[in-house]
Design an enzyme around this catalytic site. Structure first.
Site, mmCIF file in Angstrom:
data_model
loop_
_atom_site.group_PDB
_atom_site.id
_atom_site.type_symbol
_atom_site.label_atom_id
_atom_site.label_comp_id
_atom_site.label_asym_id
_atom_site.label_seq_id
_atom_site.Cartn_x
_atom_site.Cartn_y
_atom_site.Cartn_z
ATOM 1 N N SER A 164 0.839 -1.200 0.000
ATOM 2 C CA SER A 164 0.000 0.000 0.000
ATOM 3 C C SER A 164 0.869 1.243 0.000
ATOM 4 C CB SER A 164 -0.916 0.008 1.228
ATOM 5 O OG SER A 164 -0.166 0.286 2.398
ATOM 6 N N SER A 166 0.862 3.647 2.286
ATOM 7 C CA SER A 166 0.842 4.294 3.602
ATOM 8 C C SER A 166 2.201 4.829 4.029
ATOM 9 C CB SER A 166 0.330 3.306 4.658
ATOM 10 O OG SER A 166 1.268 2.264 4.859
ATOM 11 N N LYS A 221 5.498 0.613 9.386
ATOM 12 C CA LYS A 221 5.286 2.021 9.742
ATOM 13 C C LYS A 221 6.582 2.573 10.322
ATOM 14 C CE LYS A 221 0.877 1.464 8.832
ATOM 15 N NZ LYS A 221 0.263 2.047 7.616
ATOM 16 N N SER A 363 -2.819 6.776 5.868
ATOM 17 C CA SER A 363 -2.250 5.627 6.557
ATOM 18 C C SER A 363 -3.132 5.179 7.706
ATOM 19 C CB SER A 363 -0.853 5.977 7.094
ATOM 20 O OG SER A 363 -0.364 4.958 7.940
#
Length: 420
Positions: A164, A166, A221, A363
């Site tokens: 993705s 994010s 992350k 995100s």
């Protein structure tokens, strides 16, 4: 017909055919050979094998039965690829033991028995007696390869594909990255039992972890706050931290990160480019000792889209009564609402971390589903080793591109770099 239905039909049909061959048709073939031997004693080995040989369609059914069993096991374990590898390693190890300590001895005993019956047996007959079943042959052949793969992935470096956006602009969709599995301590595969301590995660690290609201799924992350830190996040997407200074090591860590104890420190950022990345503003942010770029969509600031909704607590309780397995993390993640009122400040619990995506307005992270427990840490992302382009992919709806969207059309070598 969906894949699950096809799998069930193929399994039932192949198991019936293979079962009939084991218990009925193979016995009929053996009876046919015995009757022929009672009439004619000297039957050529090749002629006997032709009588005992399975029809091609039965052999195909046997293969289909094995393949549907494997597919069913993989289907049940998806998306946990690590579990698939460990199970495959275990099966191949058992097959290797069976081959070394049972099948080989059994084959040699058959050869000795053959020499007692025939002084000069046919070479093809000897070869057929020594030949191991195909599943035994493949099983022990794959064991060394699977062992190397599991050891590398579990204790050294594991490759991941970014699914993705994010973490844009740091990481793009279809980036392939290497994750250091021993950075934060070695863990056993699947169970994640910690074997060694390793280094403590630091503010600014790009980390891979098992999502607390989706336990079987890996997330990536940036680690923003450590245990004991207090985090503030407002509708302007401004980030503040009051660092944990309860111990000498915590105070030293805060000082090294440029954070003052007992003070609400604004995490510095500066605008690098208006609409500079996919029509989104690019900022340069420094967290700890790491300077990196983040994305903040101007409209999100302009309209003050702060996603903490106090009334949703009651909504969660109502849903919980209907769906007992629903967690508060999952509830907020699915609805895109903040887990806590971050504008008022929330303290990070011990043995937990606060993480954010670099794409701040695109995100799903700790703002929505809370903190990441230390026990769910997988490793530290260190490098991009490949980036594939998929020219047939529908950029607006990547999940609806059809089978052609899975075909790579190019490689971007300029994406090969370290991650900061």
């Amino acid at each position: 017909m969906d894949f699950k239905t096809f799998l069930i039909i193929a399994f039932i049909a192949s198991s019936i055919i293979s079962g009939l061959d084991i218990w009925v048709w193979s016995k009929q073939r053996k009876d046919k050979l015995e009757k022929l031997r009672s009439k004619k004693r000297n039957i050529e080995y090749e002629d006997a094998q032709k009588i005992l040989e399975k029809p091609d369609w039965v052999s195909l059914s046997d293969t289909a039965f094995v393949m549907t069993c494997i597919a069913a096991v993989i289907w049940m374990m998806l998306p946990n690829f690590e579990l698939i590898l460990v199970v495959a390693l275990g099966i191949s190890f058992v097959i290797t033991l069976v081959e070394k300590f049972y099948m080989e001895k059994k084959a040699e005993a058959k050869v000795q028995a053959l020499y007692q019956i025939k002084t000069h047996p046919d070479e093809k007959e000897i070869e057929a007696v020594r030949k191991l079943p195909w599943w035994i042959d493949y099983g022990w052949s794959f064991f060394p390869l699977l062992l190397i793969i599991v050891l590398l992935r579990s204790f050294f470096y594991e490759p991941f594909k970014i699914p993705s956006g994010s973490m844009k602009p740091t990481l793009w969709v279809h980036d392939f990255i290497l994750v250091n599995k021993f950075a934060y301590g070695l863990r056993l595969p699947v169970t994640k039992t910690k074997l060694t301590e390793g280094d403590a995660p630091q503010r600014g690290d790009v980390v891979v972890f098992r999502a607390p609201h989706e336990p079987e799924k890996d997330y990536i992350k940036r680690l923003i706050a450590l245990p004991g830190d207090t985090v503030f996040y407002n509708q302007k997407h401004e980030l503040f931290i009051i660092p944990n200074c309860d111990t000498d090591s915590a105070r030293e860590n805060a000082n090294n990160a440029g954070l003052q104890c007992g003070v609400k420190n604004l995490i510095h950022r500066r605008l690098v480019s208006d609409d500079g990345f996919e029509n989104t503003d690019v900022y340069e942010e420094t967290i700890g000792t790491v300077t990196h770029q983040i994305l903040v969509h101007e409209k999100d600031i302009q309209y003050g889209q702060y996603r903490y909704i106090p009334g949703w607590r009651a909504s969660y309780e109502a849903n919980k009564r209907v769906y007992p397995n629903l967690t508060e993390r999952k509830f907020h993640a699915d609805r895109g609402s903040f887990h806590y009122d971050w504008a008022k400040g929330v303290k990070v619990p011990q043995a937990n971390y606060f993480v954010l995506g670099d794409n701040r307005t695109g995100s799903s992270d700790s703002r929505f589903w809370g903190f990441v427990p230390e026990k769910r840490m997988v490793g530290k992302a260190e490098a991009i080793w490949m980036h594939l382009e998929f020219g047939f992919e529908d950029k607006k709806n990547p999940d609806k591109g059809g089978i052609m969207s899975y075909i790579p059309t190019g490689v971007k070598f300029d994406r090969v770099q370290g991650i900061k």
